[in-house]
Every structure is written in C-alpha cells, then in structure tokens.
Design a protein around this motif. Structure first.
Motif, PDB file in Angstrom:
ATOM      1  N   LEU A  73      28.858  31.313  43.320  1.00 16.24           N
ATOM      2  CA  LEU A  73      28.401  31.669  41.969  1.00 16.24           C
ATOM      3  C   LEU A  73      29.591  32.264  41.208  1.00 16.24           C
ATOM      4  O   LEU A  73      30.113  33.308  41.605  1.00 16.24           O
ATOM      5  CB  LEU A  73      27.259  32.687  42.039  1.00 16.24           C
ATOM      6  CG  LEU A  73      26.101  32.382  42.996  1.00 16.24           C
ATOM      7  CD1 LEU A  73      24.980  33.416  42.807  1.00 16.24           C
ATOM      8  CD2 LEU A  73      25.568  30.969  42.790  1.00 16.24           C
ATOM      9  N   ALA A  74      29.972  31.567  40.140  1.00 13.24           N
ATOM     10  CA  ALA A  74      31.168  31.998  39.407  1.00 13.24           C
ATOM     11  C   ALA A  74      30.785  32.823  38.191  1.00 13.24           C
ATOM     12  O   ALA A  74      29.734  32.622  37.593  1.00 13.24           O
ATOM     13  CB  ALA A  74      31.971  30.784  38.985  1.00 13.24           C
ATOM     14  N   ALA A  75      31.666  33.754  37.837  1.00 14.13           N
ATOM     15  CA  ALA A  75      31.515  34.469  36.571  1.00 14.13           C
ATOM     16  C   ALA A  75      31.990  33.546  35.450  1.00 14.13           C
ATOM     17  O   ALA A  75      32.725  32.593  35.700  1.00 14.13           O
ATOM     18  CB  ALA A  75      32.346  35.743  36.597  1.00 14.13           C
ATOM     19  N   PRO A  76      31.558  33.806  34.196  1.00 14.59           N
ATOM     20  CA  PRO A  76      32.035  32.962  33.086  1.00 14.59           C
ATOM     21  C   PRO A  76      33.567  32.939  33.001  1.00 14.59           C
ATOM     22  O   PRO A  76      34.151  31.889  32.756  1.00 14.59           O
ATOM     23  CB  PRO A  76      31.410  33.609  31.858  1.00 14.59           C
ATOM     24  CG  PRO A  76      30.218  34.364  32.375  1.00 14.59           C
ATOM     25  CD  PRO A  76      30.581  34.814  33.748  1.00 14.59           C
ATOM     26  N   GLU A  98      33.892  41.707  44.353  1.00 15.81           N
ATOM     27  CA  GLU A  98      34.549  42.660  43.443  1.00 15.81           C
ATOM     28  C   GLU A  98      33.974  44.066  43.542  1.00 15.81           C
ATOM     29  O   GLU A  98      34.145  44.862  42.623  1.00 15.81           O
ATOM     30  CB  GLU A  98      34.404  42.203  41.991  1.00 15.81           C
ATOM     31  CG  GLU A  98      35.303  41.039  41.621  1.00 15.81           C
ATOM     32  CD  GLU A  98      35.421  40.965  40.105  1.00 15.81           C
ATOM     33  OE1 GLU A  98      36.557  40.860  39.601  1.00 15.81           O
ATOM     34  OE2 GLU A  98      34.365  41.017  39.423  1.00 15.81           O
ATOM     35  N   GLU A  99      33.310  44.374  44.658  1.00 15.43           N
ATOM     36  CA  GLU A  99      32.632  45.663  44.729  1.00 15.43           C
ATOM     37  C   GLU A  99      33.616  46.824  44.643  1.00 15.43           C
ATOM     38  O   GLU A  99      33.393  47.804  43.937  1.00 15.43           O
ATOM     39  CB  GLU A  99      31.821  45.754  46.033  1.00 15.43           C
ATOM     40  CG  GLU A  99      30.732  46.825  46.015  1.00 15.43           C
ATOM     41  CD  GLU A  99      31.209  48.191  46.483  1.00 15.43           C
ATOM     42  OE1 GLU A  99      30.522  49.187  46.230  1.00 15.43           O
ATOM     43  OE2 GLU A  99      32.302  48.291  47.102  1.00 15.43           O
ATOM     44  N   LEU A 125      41.246  36.236  48.247  1.00 19.38           N
ATOM     45  CA  LEU A 125      39.823  36.536  48.070  1.00 19.38           C
ATOM     46  C   LEU A 125      39.027  35.230  48.050  1.00 19.38           C
ATOM     47  O   LEU A 125      37.951  35.123  48.650  1.00 19.38           O
ATOM     48  CB  LEU A 125      39.594  37.344  46.792  1.00 19.38           C
ATOM     49  CG  LEU A 125      39.901  38.839  46.916  1.00 19.38           C
ATOM     50  CD1 LEU A 125      39.847  39.526  45.569  1.00 19.38           C
ATOM     51  CD2 LEU A 125      38.915  39.526  47.879  1.00 19.38           C
ATOM     52  N   ARG A 126      39.595  34.224  47.380  1.00 14.87           N
ATOM     53  CA  ARG A 126      38.929  32.916  47.362  1.00 14.87           C
ATOM     54  C   ARG A 126      38.892  32.318  48.770  1.00 14.87           C
ATOM     55  O   ARG A 126      37.867  31.765  49.195  1.00 14.87           O
ATOM     56  CB  ARG A 126      39.662  31.976  46.397  1.00 14.87           C
ATOM     57  CG  ARG A 126      38.864  30.748  46.138  1.00 14.87           C
ATOM     58  CD  ARG A 126      39.299  29.877  44.981  1.00 14.87           C
ATOM     59  NE  ARG A 126      38.347  28.780  44.903  1.00 14.87           N
ATOM     60  CZ  ARG A 126      37.192  28.813  44.240  1.00 14.87           C
ATOM     61  NH1 ARG A 126      36.875  29.893  43.554  1.00 14.87           N
ATOM     62  NH2 ARG A 126      36.360  27.788  44.262  1.00 14.87           N
ATOM     63  N   HIS A 127      39.987  32.459  49.482  1.00 17.70           N
ATOM     64  CA  HIS A 127      40.072  31.997  50.857  1.00 17.70           C
ATOM     65  C   HIS A 127      38.963  32.670  51.699  1.00 17.70           C
ATOM     66  O   HIS A 127      38.276  32.021  52.489  1.00 17.70           O
ATOM     67  CB  HIS A 127      41.479  32.352  51.380  1.00 17.70           C
ATOM     68  CG  HIS A 127      41.763  31.932  52.790  1.00 17.70           C
ATOM     69  ND1 HIS A 127      42.966  32.179  53.413  1.00 17.70           N
ATOM     70  CD2 HIS A 127      41.010  31.303  53.714  1.00 17.70           C
ATOM     71  CE1 HIS A 127      42.913  31.719  54.654  1.00 17.70           C
ATOM     72  NE2 HIS A 127      41.749  31.168  54.864  1.00 17.70           N
ATOM     73  N   THR A 128      38.768  33.983  51.490  1.00 13.72           N
ATOM     74  CA  THR A 128      37.706  34.710  52.197  1.00 13.72           C
ATOM     75  C   THR A 128      36.342  34.122  51.877  1.00 13.72           C
ATOM     76  O   THR A 128      35.509  33.894  52.768  1.00 13.72           O
ATOM     77  CB  THR A 128      37.724  36.205  51.795  1.00 13.72           C
ATOM     78  OG1 THR A 128      39.065  36.696  51.844  1.00 13.72           O
ATOM     79  CG2 THR A 128      36.862  37.036  52.732  1.00 13.72           C
ATOM     80  N   ALA A 152      37.532  32.907  34.148  1.00 14.31           N
ATOM     81  CA  ALA A 152      38.260  32.299  35.261  1.00 14.31           C
ATOM     82  C   ALA A 152      38.911  33.398  36.096  1.00 14.31           C
ATOM     83  O   ALA A 152      39.124  34.514  35.631  1.00 14.31           O
ATOM     84  CB  ALA A 152      39.328  31.356  34.722  1.00 14.31           C
ATOM     85  N   GLY A 153      39.203  33.083  37.368  1.00  8.52           N
ATOM     86  CA  GLY A 153      39.973  34.006  38.203  1.00  8.52           C
ATOM     87  C   GLY A 153      39.164  35.125  38.819  1.00  8.52           C
ATOM     88  O   GLY A 153      39.715  35.988  39.491  1.00  8.52           O
ATOM     89  N   VAL A 154      37.851  35.146  38.589  1.00  4.80           N
ATOM     90  CA  VAL A 154      37.014  36.202  39.163  1.00  4.80           C
ATOM     91  C   VAL A 154      36.582  35.751  40.569  1.00  4.80           C
ATOM     92  O   VAL A 154      36.104  34.635  40.721  1.00  4.80           O
ATOM     93  CB  VAL A 154      35.769  36.450  38.280  1.00  4.80           C
ATOM     94  CG1 VAL A 154      34.824  37.440  38.940  1.00  4.80           C
ATOM     95  CG2 VAL A 154      36.185  36.914  36.899  1.00  4.80           C
ATOM     96  N   PRO A 155      36.744  36.598  41.577  1.00  5.72           N
ATOM     97  CA  PRO A 155      36.294  36.202  42.918  1.00  5.72           C
ATOM     98  C   PRO A 155      34.805  35.841  42.870  1.00  5.72           C
ATOM     99  O   PRO A 155      34.005  36.619  42.338  1.00  5.72           O
ATOM    100  CB  PRO A 155      36.535  37.457  43.766  1.00  5.72           C
ATOM    101  CG  PRO A 155      37.556  38.237  43.017  1.00  5.72           C
ATOM    102  CD  PRO A 155      37.335  37.942  41.569  1.00  5.72           C
TER     103      PRO A 155
END
Lengths: 507, 507
Positions: free
Chosen positions: A77-80, A195-196, A56-59, A82-85
């Motif tokens: 834009l990151a979520a607070p 993450e939809e 997902l990160r690669h995408t 870690a590990g969230v796309p």
C-alpha cells in the motif's frame, strides 16, 4: 513408561496451561525453531533506518516473500507521495467469518550509531548471545542444526525487538496455525508499516486511501515490551509523541577559548541554561501549562494500574540509579503524565577530540510524550512559548545575518509532526476476549495496562478509521530498544508466536 | 626608467619602514617564497595530535632536518619518561656575544575531528585558498613556480597557525639572516616543544634536566595571533590553563524514552542543570570564590590596556553575535579575568542519529583559564566544591555499583594538570628592546599587551629557570586556531619571518 510419557508431555506443555490447539502450535514451533531463526536473521540483517529508503523497500519485499511462503495474499500500500516506504498488507479470508482482526507491526527501526554498539556487535549483523551481554551473556555462534537453544539466548540487531519481532511473531503465529490445520474463526489481515519510528508521517494518508481494504473490528498492535516481570501484557493505549530539535547559536566560527573566552558567548552554556529551565531535578516539567490539558484516568483505569505488579525497585537497582524521577509515584503512574526527555545533546567535541574552543552551535533533541487530552502541536507550542519567555529569538531556519546582529539569544526550533495519545476503553468486549485469549497461553495473570509509556500511532487509526486498537507486545523489557545493542530474548519470540496464534483463534 | 625603479623599490619596501638589513631579509624572502612554502607544506602535512606519538616524533625529526639545512646544531631533549615527544633544541653561538635569546614554538597541535572540516579540506592535507573560505576565499591549487602569490592567500591545515607557523617563521627568519650575511649580535637558541596543547605535562622536568643548556637572558615565545587590526603585537604574559572533564551518570543502559521517560533520570538534564548553575547569562562565573585571588593590574598595565586599539564591534559583527559577555568591558579587559568555558558537551546523539532514548551518560569538557594570582589546582577545587554543593557525589573513577545505588547525582570529575598564568613586568629593559626591534619592521604602532587571552606555559619557565619570557605572535587572528579549518594567512608568515629576524638582530 506411562510416568515418563506424562513427564515428557508436561515438559512439552511447559509451564503454560496450553489448550489443545496451543499444544499443536507449540509442537510446530519446537520442530521449526531453527528455520524460523534463519528467516528472522535474514529479516533483521536488512538495514531499516529512515534515511535508507532503498533498504526499507528491500525489507518490505522480503516481508512479502515471508507472507507468500505462508500462503498469505499480499500487496504493497503506497502513500500518494513517491519515496515513502510502503505498507505491506496481507489478508486471509475465513469463509463464514463475520469479524475481522488486523495485525499491526512496523518494519522500520530507529537510527543507529554503529560506533556505540558493543565490540563484536553491529546493528545489521545479527549476533547470538547466551544471555544479556551487559550481564553474564557471551557471544555465541549461530546454533548448529539440531542443537537445542535456550529460551534465554538473545539475538542482537537493530529492530530484533522493535519491531521486526512483531512482524516475525505475527507471521510465524499464523504459520503455526496453518501448518497444524487450525482454522481461524475470524478474517485476518496484516498491516506492516515502514515509517513508525519517524512518527508515521504518511500513515493517515494511507489509512484514508485504503479505508475499504482495511475495514476491521479490531487492530491488534504488536509492538513494545511485555511486563518487566516477564508476564504477558495487554495494553489499552499508548502515549503520543512528538520530537523537536533545538539549535543555539554562538560565534559564526569556532574561537580559541583563551583568546576569546569571557567575551564571545558560548552556545553550549546557553543551551544548558535553556534545558535546565525546562525541568526540575525530579523530572517535573516547568514549561507553563505542560500538564494542564491531561484527561484524568477513569476509576476502572486507576484500578487496573493498582493491579499492575510493581517491580520498580528491582528495575531501578538493575539499571543502577539511586532515585527515580517523581515524588514517590510508581513507574506506571508516571507514564500517565506527559514527559519531556532530552534524547541527545551536543556541542563541539568531548573526549579525545575535545579542543579548547568556544563552539559555534549547540544542539539538543527533545522528545515530548503525550497523554490523552494533550495535542502534539499544542504541546510543542508550550515549549516554544517557554523558550520565547526566556528571552530567545526563535527561528524556523538558520538565522540570517540581521537576526544574528539583533538577537543575543538565538535558537532554531524544528518540531516534527508527531501524533497524539490514544486509550481504548477497558470494557470493550472484543478487547476483553483478547485478554482471555492471551491468558490461555500463560499460567501467570496477564497484566492489563491502560497505557504504555511508549508511543504508537493509535490515535491515527481512531481518527481515520474510527478503529479500535489493542496492543499486545512480545519483546523482553530489557531489549535496549531504540539504542545500541538492541536484542530479543528468543523465548519472547516463541511466547509471542503463541500469543499471536491464540488471538487469531478468537471465536 | 628612474621613476619606475623608484616605484619598484617602494613596492619592494612595502609599507614598512624597513631598515637596510630588513630590506635584505625581505629580498631573500621574496626570492624564496615558493621554496619556503613547499617546506612548510611538508611540515604541516605530518599529523601532530597528542595521541599520535609516532608522528609527533616524525615531526620532531623533520624539524631537525630543517635546522640542519640552515646550519643549526641540533639535538633532541628527552623527558625522563619514555614516549614523551622530545623538545627539538638548536643553538647558534655568536663569537663575543654576552647575551642569549632563546626562541620557543611548539610543534604539536590540538585534536582534530576531520568530519567537521569543510568540504575539500582535511587536517593534514595542506590546502591553499585565495582568502578565508568562510568569506570570499576559494580553494586554489598550489602556486605554480614563478606565480606571484597574494599575501592574502591562506594555507589550511591543523597547526598551520598554531604553532608550526612559529617553528617556520623562527627558522626562516634565521635562514634569511644567514643567507644575507647578516650577523646576529646575540647567541641564539631554539626550543620547539611537542606537548604544549596537552598542557605541557613534562616541560618542567625537561627544563630542569637541561637547565645549563637552556641558559638565556630572554625567551621569545612565538605563538598566538597578532592583533585583530593586523598590527604586530608584543605580549607580556599569558593566562594559565587547566581542563577538567565531567561525566554525569544515568541508567546503566540506554532506555526507551517512552517506556521509562518521566521515571528514569536523564543525565543530559542533570548535566545541563549543573553547567547552568556555573555561569550566568553574562558569562559571570557563579562558582564561589572564582574571582577571589586575582592579582590586580598595575597602573602601567592598565595604561597599556587603554592604548590597545578596540576593534570589538567589528569582530563581534564579523563573528555574527549580538552581545558579548560581560557588562560593558572590552575584550582585552575581560581577558584579564579567569574564565570557565564549555569546550564541548555530549549525550547520546543529535541530528540523523538521534534516537528516542534516555541516555546513559552526559559529558562535558571545561576549560579554565587563569590569571596571575590563580592556582590551577585551587581553581579546579573551587569548581569541584561547587559541584559538591549542588548535591553531587563526585568520583574520580567510574562509579561502583554501591555508589550508583547510593547517590542520586553522580559525576566523575577528571581534572588535568594544567599550569598557572604569568606576566613579565612591562619595564623589563630587554623586553623594551624587543618592542623596538619589532617596530622597525612595521609602520603601524606595535600593540603592547600585558597578557594574551590564550595560554602558554610561561609560568613553568619562570618557576624552573627564573626566566624572562616575552611573546611575539605571528598568526592572523582569524585562523580558526584549535578548531576545524585552521589556517594561516601567507602574509603573516612573511611578516612573522621579518619579525623574528629583527629580534635576532637585537644589539
């Protein structure tokens, strides 16, 4: 010569009433179809299921490259947590512009079971076909340079339509404008979520964290299919969505169905009885209060529904079933009610692996779609109360030994977070401008739909940003979205590109 | 020294009241446990699912080798059709004997789904454990030469108990007699079938084709588990068995559960409703006439049932469920009724692969167990009539386009052949002798059961050969027969060996 030239121009224009700028957009696309397809192939070849955070990160990084190649300033834009796309954000400022449109698509896809895909297809191996493979299409090699490609060709891959087609048409639409020196009159922002398909669990946090950056006058959501007639569609809302899984327990270990059958309780039967209690044969949900808190449609919304072309008979025949659910309502009418769908159901094995056993567990995944007035967790609670009222002991975790010993009917219920439905008022002026812009790209009347049956986290935008949203889908309706053999009709990519470009030219 | 010797002798005798010949059998076994285990490991390592005819043949040839090593004359009995796993037949003539006992076991196994086996186990990779792995057992290496092995150890593999344990104990039982110079008084024949788990579709043909060769006074069937108490068991009948699969149809292609949910009919719901209509929450089958043609138990059979030790509470607790089916009957009482079990059920996906779709099909496999009086195909027809009465159009093949267009409820029903139940009269003199022989090997009273819950094609023997059958099982009851993590308790192999040897010594 003159006549021939006029004919050629007509062909170039296609059947649409393309205005001058749109003619340039179409010329650009015709000249660059193959490059665009190569880039799209690369995009859909990157796996994007929720469990595969690395890809997902690669995408996301690949999409940033796509944006940079088009001169778009981009950041993640990151979520607070870690590990969230991350969300892939981008921005193009227009000097002197007073309004901002932000384009949304999502780059994650639904889970895949490669074994269920048709022979010759694999979820992340983009494959061309001369038409739909379940009708007369045949798998065909990637078009050779210069080879003309029919708009009826399909590209098969997970997310080819849902929703990497959204990402692609938005960015290619912008590219066509830039390459044709067509200057937008509005500021343009890009927001690609990762993450939809999981129900957007971190979207609210991200929206709240980047509120200032995301300021806009309208969100244009590019997701979902156009109308079954092929007509373009502008949609004012989406159903909400929340999933829940049920797991019914039988004996702790699988038992020989002869030595114990008639004595040890069968969890597949218990699950079947439970699911059967939830819905009648017309699809009417029998969970108490399921339809109680639905906000009625406004007269304007009802009028819009009445204007939607009704292709129900044709689609039903194509899909090969004799009777739809409901008691005579149309598809679009039924989509304005909450639904309860069994996404999947399993206990032990069927087919060649079936064995003569009493299974240990039986599981089902339910998908609840919500309409305005419903609340995701309240809807889940109604289903839990229904289960409870059928004599089940409901647990959140695997049952303990004590629970197994005490309760004849045991079910583990795991609801997800989900989100509510949203509807934008039909008379919102900027939304009316979007309808007009889309109408410039097509001779057929644009279908105006108060809500789509599918779900988008529009409610979260409204709640967090007080934002207006409008949905402008591009995919073909017969795209096998969410399932095996997902595909996009190439013509829908090209028409989608024009649609997005036209909206970017809003005055 | 004397005291020690006496203690050692007592240990050697175990707790059984071993007669002199059986003492020799036990000595032989103790001296050769490890060799026997090596051979058994090789036997269970050969895959034996119905689809794998090459390996089924390999299994048959391996069993022939086992027989030749023991000096048993052997041949393969083929069905008229090609590709049918052969029966492995063997024979030992006893000069002057007037009676013949034929020992039956089967070498094929139930289908496997390796993904469902516990970590560290695989269906055809025999693995030792110090006890049951779902309780306190631990995987352990193959015992080193000379290492004493507890009878509570388990060997995990498909068919370790069902029914390669039967093949092994019969051949090892004979081997122990031969090695100990114990001469049987009867002729002994061996009959190892390769299609039992498929419902023995060619057994009748083979029996009829080799009628003369198979002449005998009694068939001793070695299959199934001993009593849950660990007590040895002699069983006078078995339930019949017939499977049927159901496949319910929804839309021709999987649909997005949002865009079509509430409108396109969901086949998982239809299947759940259909299955729920078949059985109530006590396991009582609601198919019309399901219990109508049951032959009542004789007073002698009822009396035998009353003498069977009742461990229901203990087993129920161990299996972790609160309430058995029925309305207060014991397990053995309920096994004297026909049953309808859901072996497996599936529609689309659950768990990580679940997607928001309306599935295209939903399937279930039903297992109907039959008791005397029932007829397999008549029982199937009752279920089909039930389905029909619920408004379903029943097809034998995939539905045509015309059927899809006409019938709102469509189900494909595929019944298998199956076979009927059989019960041998309790007072058959030779059967009574078998009970006495088995009793010589154990201090605990042998359990006499009019029927087992499981199925064996005993009906076919009666029909084709007018033969008497009696079933003498050897496996532990908690063997996960038919399922993942199948296993045999080593002590059951050893006790089974003694049981078979004792029967071969019948006068």
């Amino acid at each position: 010569m003159k006549k021939l030239y006029a004919l050629a121009l007509l062909a170039l224009l296609g059947t649409g009433q393309a205005t001058d700028p749109l003619l340039k957009v179409r010329q650009f696309r015709r000249a660059h179809e193959q490059e665009l397809l190569r880039e799209f192939e690369q995009l859909v070849a990157i796996p994007n299921v929720a469990a595969d955070t690395a890809n997902l990160r690669h995408t996301a990084l690949f999409i940033q490259d796509m944006m940079r190649r088009r001169g778009i300033k981009t950041q993640l834009l990151a979520a607070p947590a870690a590990g969230v796309p991350p969300v892939v954000f981008g921005e193009v400022r227009t000097p002197g512009a007073t309004r901002t449109i932000i384009f949304y698509a999502h780059y994650d896809g639904q889970p895949v079971n490669p074994a269920q895909w048709r022979e010759g297809l694999a979820p992340f191996q983009p494959t061309y076909a001369t038409g739909p493979l379940d009708r007369d299409g045949k798998i065909t090699p990637r078009p050779a340079p210069g080879q003309p490609v029919s708009p009826d060709w399909r590209l098969y891959a997970r997310s080819a339509s849902d929703d990497k087609a959204g990402v692609m048409t938005i960015l290619a639409g912008y590219q066509a404008l830039a390459a044709s020196k067509l200057k937008p009159k509005v500021n343009i922002k890009f927001f690609f979520e990762g993450e939809e398909e999981r129900g957007s669990p971190h979207l609210a946090e991200i929206l709240s964290r980047y509120k200032a950056l995301l300021a806009s006058d309208l969100w244009v959501i590019c997701d979902g299919p156009v109308h079954q007639s092929g007509r373009k569609q502008v949609v004012f809302g989406a159903r909400g969505d929340v999933n829940m899984s049920l797991k019914v327990y039988g004996p702790r270990r699988p038992l020989h169905s002869g030595h114990y059958g008639n004595w040890a309780p069968n969890p597949a039967l218990a699950l079947a009885r439970l699911l059967a209690s939830m819905e009648d044969s017309t699809g009417r949900v029998r969970v108490a209060g399921f339809y109680d808190d639905v906000t009625p449609l406004t007269p304007a919304e009802k009028a819009a529904l009445a204007r939607v072309p009704n292709l129900d008979q044709t689609i039903r025949q194509e899909l090969g079933f004799a009777r739809p659910y409901g008691t005579g309502q149309s598809l679009v009418e039924l989509l304005n009610q909450p639904s309860l769908n069994i996404n999947g159901m399993q206990s032990a094995n069927v087919g060649a692996q079936a064995a003569n056993v009493i299974p240990t567990v039986a599981t089902a995944v339910l998908d609840l779609r919500l309409v305005p007035g419903n609340d995701a967790q309240r809807q889940v609670q109604k289903v839990i109360r229904h289960i409870d009222a059928r004599g089940y002991h409901v647990t959140a975790a695997e049952p303990t030994d004590a629970e197994r010993a005490q309760y004849p009917l045991l079910v583990r219920v795991q609801p997800e977070t989900g989100y509510n439905a949203q509807r934008t008022p039909l008379d919102l002026p900027m939304a009316q401008q979007v309808i007009k812009a889309v109408q410039t790209t097509t001779p057929s009347p644009v279908v105006v739909l108060p809500t789509m049956g599918g779900s988008l986290p529009l409610y979260v935008f409204e709640q967090q940003l007080n934002a207006h949203t409008i949905t402008v889908p591009v995919a073909n309706y017969d795209n096998n979205q969410h399932a095996e053999n997902e595909n996009i009709r190439l013509g829908n990519l090209w028409e989608g590109l024009e649609t997005m470009a036209a909206i970017m030219l809003l005055k």
